[in-house]
Design a protein around this motif. Structure first.
Motif, mmCIF file in Angstrom:
data_model
loop_
_atom_site.group_PDB
_atom_site.id
_atom_site.type_symbol
_atom_site.label_atom_id
_atom_site.label_comp_id
_atom_site.label_asym_id
_atom_site.label_seq_id
_atom_site.Cartn_x
_atom_site.Cartn_y
_atom_site.Cartn_z
ATOM 1 N N SER A 183 0.838 -1.194 0.000
ATOM 2 C CA SER A 183 0.000 0.000 0.000
ATOM 3 C C SER A 183 0.877 1.249 0.000
ATOM 4 N N GLY A 184 2.068 1.114 0.587
ATOM 5 C CA GLY A 184 3.015 2.210 0.525
ATOM 6 C C GLY A 184 3.440 2.494 -0.911
ATOM 7 N N ARG A 187 0.769 4.295 -2.933
ATOM 8 C CA ARG A 187 0.642 5.728 -2.655
ATOM 9 C C ARG A 187 1.681 6.538 -3.421
ATOM 10 N N SER A 188 2.888 5.998 -3.490
ATOM 11 C CA SER A 188 3.935 6.778 -4.141
ATOM 12 C C SER A 188 3.901 6.660 -5.669
#
Lengths: 248, 248
Positions: A183-184, A187-188
DNA sequence: GCGTAATATTCCGCAATACGCAATCGATTT
DNA sequence: AAATCGATTGCGTATTGCGGAATATTACGC
């Protein structure tokens, strides 16, 4: 006894197995080896190979066998994602020339990414994925993004289904960590692969979407980990955006 | 009744025919069309396609069929001439970038040249040969050189064997003229193809030899005839020589 | 150069396999 | 709603492909 699996033809399974077996070897393969590899009776293997040779699927080299040129033709006509490859190719070549590393184009198929195309740099040490080869989602940059976009539930599903096999000591093998990490990445807007698939190899990946927002493909850069550079992220993202424009 | 041709397996012939039939169409093909194209009973075609799908040779798209991704993989693993392609690729790309036209790599197979690889320029109008596709020797630049090197007798043989079918009004269809022309090409070390294979398309070809002097491949430039330039001859010859070096 | 071993290839009778018919299912059209 | 067309499945049967053994060919050791 009837067909073990209706929708399966023995000879075709065997033929495919033989083609696979030939493909695994670099040099022409002898009948004996092929028979051993596939578990077929030499006589059976021989007849199938002879028929395949007739049809150009296989060619003889001396006394051994290699894949036939007709497979080149058929491979080049795989229409699936042809537009995509066509649109991506020049972008990939430009990116490769800009950074001097391998650029890959991938699509998802089931629980794996398949390498559709690539642009290779002219240097001795480089990362090279074979066209058509596969890798699990959770050990590739693009694959992790795909898992991310599929949503947490789907990602957990994937984790349980596959058991998250580890390939190197850096592979994610824990569901919780993977979900977190993924999920990180999402986001990026890009993902790294830090030696998760193969030790020493690092990747950067982005996704390519169509107008409707569906994932169409993944674009990635693969390089020896110590050569990988932060700056590439933006260039890769640009290439991804450009590709989306060209497809739209 | 026994097998009509020992060394032939019905299912494999039929499978190949089906793959060919699918390859001929651009978009997913329906069962009905495939059955009609191959003359197979729909039910038979269906079962073979289902088995092929199981093995990834074919994929379904909606209700139709297209070639499967495994063919990509197999195609990319056709080891034949792999070294050659690998060595030639960067040279071809450089040449393409230099002149902005399509560059082809071909080998001889029987009475035809087979397109092993190509580098395509980024422009709207360009000549594009499909990898794996074939063309008769006497209507291609490289093919004519190959005929030349084979010697006059072999060339005459070829002429009689094939009957020199014409493809455009510029194709050589007369044995005498061909022999004449071909020996001229040989002397100059390169050959033109002046709309002999397809109207509007012009090529320049050179041969690539190994240390022993055997023909290894042909390298050619294809372009719309009105864009073709004299100067390219030397650059193409250079590329050919460079390739010989890299192979040697 | 000959004998021997190791593969490759061919033969052949058998039965499993893939075939084609026909019936079912499903979608699309009228 | 009926009808039409194509895809899919079940089934009995003949064909096809199977594998064991026999033969040819090649590779190797002496």
């Amino acid at each position: 006894m009837a067909n073990s699996d209706p929708g399966s033809i023995q000879v075709i399974d065997r033929l495919t197995a033989l083609l696979e077996a030939i493909a695994r070897h670099r040099d022409p393969v002898s009948l004996k080896v092929l028979a051993a590899d596939t578990g077929l009776h030499p006589s059976t293997a021989f007849r199938i190979l002879a028929a395949a040779t007739e049809n150009g699927l296989v060619a003889r080299e001396g006394t051994g066998y290699r894949l036939g040129i007709r497979l080149l033709q058929l491979g080049s006509r795989v229409a699936s994602h042809q537009d995509l490859r066509r649109a991506a190719r020049p972008l990939m070549e430009a990116l490769r020339d800009g950074i001097g590393e391998t650029v890959n184009l991938t699509v998802r198929q089931g629980d794996e990414v398949v390498y559709l195309d690539r642009a290779l740099p002219e240097r001795m040490m480089r990362v090279e994925q074979r066209i058509g080869s596969r890798a699990p989602l959770h050990v590739t940059a693009v694959g992790k993004l795909m898992l991310g976009e599929a949503g947490e539930a789907a990602c957990r599903d994937y984790a349980r289904r596959t058991g998250l096999p580890g390939y190197t000591r850096y592979s994610f093998t824990d569901e919780e960590e993977l979900v977190q990490h993924v999920s990180g990445c999402l986001r990026s807007g890009f993902a790294y692969d830090d030696e998760e698939a193969e030790t020493g190899v690092g990747c950067i990946g982005v996704l390519v979407h169509d107008d409707a927002g569906n994932i169409v493909a993944g674009l990635s850069i693969s390089a020896p980990i110590e050569r990988r550079r932060e700056e590439w992220v933006e260039r890769l993202k640009d290439a991804g955006r450009e590709l989306e424009l060209r497809l739209g």
